[in-house]
Design a protein around this motif. Structure first.
Motif, PDB file in Angstrom:
ATOM      1  N   TRP A 221       0.828  -1.219   0.000  1.00  0.00           N
ATOM      2  CA  TRP A 221       0.000   0.000   0.000  1.00  0.00           C
ATOM      3  C   TRP A 221       0.854   1.256   0.000  1.00  0.00           C
ATOM      4  O   TRP A 221       0.486   2.266  -0.609  1.00  0.00           O
TER       5      TRP A 221
ATOM      6  N   TRP B 264      -3.288   4.296  -6.275  1.00  0.00           N
ATOM      7  CA  TRP B 264      -4.626   4.141  -5.678  1.00  0.00           C
ATOM      8  C   TRP B 264      -5.375   5.476  -5.697  1.00  0.00           C
ATOM      9  O   TRP B 264      -6.547   5.548  -6.070  1.00  0.00           O
TER      10      TRP B 264
ATOM     11  N   GLY C  77      -9.233   2.325   8.017  1.00  0.00           N
ATOM     12  CA  GLY C  77      -8.615   1.963   6.739  1.00  0.00           C
ATOM     13  C   GLY C  77      -9.230   2.815   5.648  1.00  0.00           C
ATOM     14  O   GLY C  77      -9.632   2.336   4.594  1.00  0.00           O
TER      15      GLY C  77
ATOM     16  N   ILE D 111      -1.194   4.579   5.885  1.00  0.00           N
ATOM     17  CA  ILE D 111      -0.328   5.126   4.825  1.00  0.00           C
ATOM     18  C   ILE D 111      -0.390   6.667   4.840  1.00  0.00           C
ATOM     19  O   ILE D 111      -1.426   7.258   4.484  1.00  0.00           O
TER      20      ILE D 111
ATOM     21  N   GLU E  52      -2.856  -2.092  14.410  1.00  0.00           N
ATOM     22  CA  GLU E  52      -2.108  -2.477  15.607  1.00  0.00           C
ATOM     23  C   GLU E  52      -2.048  -1.304  16.598  1.00  0.00           C
ATOM     24  O   GLU E  52      -2.134  -1.486  17.811  1.00  0.00           O
TER      25      GLU E  52
ATOM     26  N   SER F 162      -4.198  -9.008  12.333  1.00  0.00           N
ATOM     27  CA  SER F 162      -4.555  -7.607  12.613  1.00  0.00           C
ATOM     28  C   SER F 162      -6.066  -7.413  12.532  1.00  0.00           C
ATOM     29  O   SER F 162      -6.640  -6.616  13.274  1.00  0.00           O
TER      30      SER F 162
HETATM   31  C1  LIG Z   1      -8.663  -1.428  -0.560  1.00  0.00           C
HETATM   32  S1  LIG Z   1      -8.144  -0.050   0.400  1.00  0.00           S
HETATM   33  C2  LIG Z   1      -9.700   0.589   0.938  1.00  0.00           C
HETATM   34  C3  LIG Z   1      -9.605   2.031   1.310  1.00  0.00           C
HETATM   35  C4  LIG Z   1     -10.947   2.699   1.613  1.00  0.00           C
HETATM   36  N1  LIG Z   1     -11.586   2.105   2.764  1.00  0.00           N
HETATM   37  C5  LIG Z   1     -11.847   2.665   0.407  1.00  0.00           C
HETATM   38  O1  LIG Z   1     -12.992   2.256   0.523  1.00  0.00           O
HETATM   39  O2  LIG Z   1     -11.396   3.081  -0.663  1.00  0.00           O
HETATM   40  C6  LIG Z   1      -7.453  -0.816   1.868  1.00  0.00           C
HETATM   41  C7  LIG Z   1      -6.925   0.177   2.875  1.00  0.00           C
HETATM   42  O3  LIG Z   1      -6.591  -0.502   4.088  1.00  0.00           O
HETATM   43  C8  LIG Z   1      -5.453   0.107   4.636  1.00  0.00           C
HETATM   44  N2  LIG Z   1      -4.798  -0.831   5.559  1.00  0.00           N
HETATM   45  C9  LIG Z   1      -4.434  -2.104   5.295  1.00  0.00           C
HETATM   46  N3  LIG Z   1      -3.858  -2.658   6.360  1.00  0.00           N
HETATM   47  C10 LIG Z   1      -3.848  -1.716   7.336  1.00  0.00           C
HETATM   48  C11 LIG Z   1      -3.388  -1.703   8.693  1.00  0.00           C
HETATM   49  N4  LIG Z   1      -2.814  -2.767   9.255  1.00  0.00           N
HETATM   50  N5  LIG Z   1      -3.568  -0.573   9.407  1.00  0.00           N
HETATM   51  C12 LIG Z   1      -4.185   0.520   8.835  1.00  0.00           C
HETATM   52  N6  LIG Z   1      -4.610   0.567   7.561  1.00  0.00           N
HETATM   53  C13 LIG Z   1      -4.469  -0.546   6.816  1.00  0.00           C
HETATM   54  C14 LIG Z   1      -4.605   0.443   3.427  1.00  0.00           C
HETATM   55  O4  LIG Z   1      -3.618   1.407   3.700  1.00  0.00           O
HETATM   56  C15 LIG Z   1      -5.662   0.903   2.430  1.00  0.00           C
HETATM   57  O5  LIG Z   1      -5.865   2.283   2.494  1.00  0.00           O
END
Ligand SMILES: C[S@@+](CC[C@H](N)C(=O)[O-])C[C@H]1O[C@@H](n2cnc3c(N)ncnc32)[C@H](O)[C@@H]1O
Length: 224
Positions: A11, A18, A54, A77, A98, A125
């Motif tokens: 990511w 993205w 997220g 991110i 986390e 997680s």
């Molecule tokens: C497919 S995107 C979806 C983003 C948003 N919710 C959307 O609907 O467009 C997945 C998101 O999960 C976040 N993510 C994944 N693992 C994560 C973690 N351990 N902690 C925080 N964010 C996380 C990524 O950074 C990314 O922005």
């Protein structure tokens, strides 16, 4: 944990790609139905406050803010949160799941709704995060999760919970570092939510409007 690190590395690498694809409304299933499905599901509960976990580049945070909901967004991110801050009004935090679980970040209020849209990717997680979320919901508050429809893996004869090879297929060659993601069957999703302290789990299936192919499910539930 190796897989979890790879997910975040991917990511980080793909953040700009993205942002571009979401800004251009470039994912068909989202354009057709899944975006509207999650916005409608959240709004049907008329929350005053919501936490978007997220949140990515903030499209959903913005949509919900525009509907009058006081929004907080969290993502690990920094580049995505930077974009979310440009796009939407609200509180934004750079933090991992986390960090939420460990209490490294603390929210200054409880939320009427916590929404997670296509952002539960790993195993550990996700399990730890879901178990930590009830404490951040106000009384009567709801958790809403939209995720890939589990039955989409029945079509490829691989309907078993576990880590699966991922890909960015269909999003363009600029996306790199595909990662493994943790798949849950429908039964395992329901067990996980129950184990995490949620009950009254409502399941809404989101289908392709023309072909009726199952695209996503939305789980809506409240803490015990
Ligand atoms: C497919 S995107 C979806 C983003 C948003 N919710 C959307 O609907 O467009 C997945 C998101 O999960 C976040 N993510 C994944 N693992 C994560 C973690 N351990 N902690 C925080 N964010 C996380 C990524 O950074 C990314 O922005």
């Amino acid at each position: 944990m190796v897989n979890e690190k790879k997910i975040i590395d991917s990511w980080t690498t793909n953040a700009a790609n993205w942002i571009e694809i979401i800004d251009n409304n470039g994912i068909e299933s989202r354009r057709l139905i899944t975006n509207k499905a999650i916005v409608d599901a959240v709004c049907s509960n008329k929350p005053a406050t919501a936490l978007d976990v997220g949140c990515g580049e903030g499209w959903l945070t913005k949509e919900l803010y525009d509907k009058g909901i006081e929004m907080t967004g969290v993502d690990v991110i920094p580049e995505l949160i930077e974009r979310a801050r440009e796009k939407a009004k609200g509180d934004f935090l750079v933090a991992s799941y986390e960090d939420i679980v460990s209490g490294k970040i603390v929210f200054s209020k409880l939320f009427d709704t916590i929404v997670i849209n296509f952002a539960l990717i790993a195993k550990e997680s996700t399990e730890n995060l879901l178990a930590a979320l009830p404490r951040y919901l106000s009384p009567g508050g709801k958790l809403l999760i939209q995720t890939l429809h589990p039955f989409s893996r029945k079509a490829i004869d691989d309907y078993k919970s576990g880590w699966k090879e991922g890909s960015w297929d269909g999003l363009g060659e600029q996306f790199t570092l595909p990662y493994q993601w943790y798949f849950c069957t429908l039964e395992d999703w329901l067990l996980l939510l129950d184990r995490s302290g949620f009950h009254s789990i409502k399941v809404t299936e989101v289908l392709h409007p023309q072909s009726a192919k199952p695209l996503s499910v939305i789980f809506e539930c409240t803490p015990h």
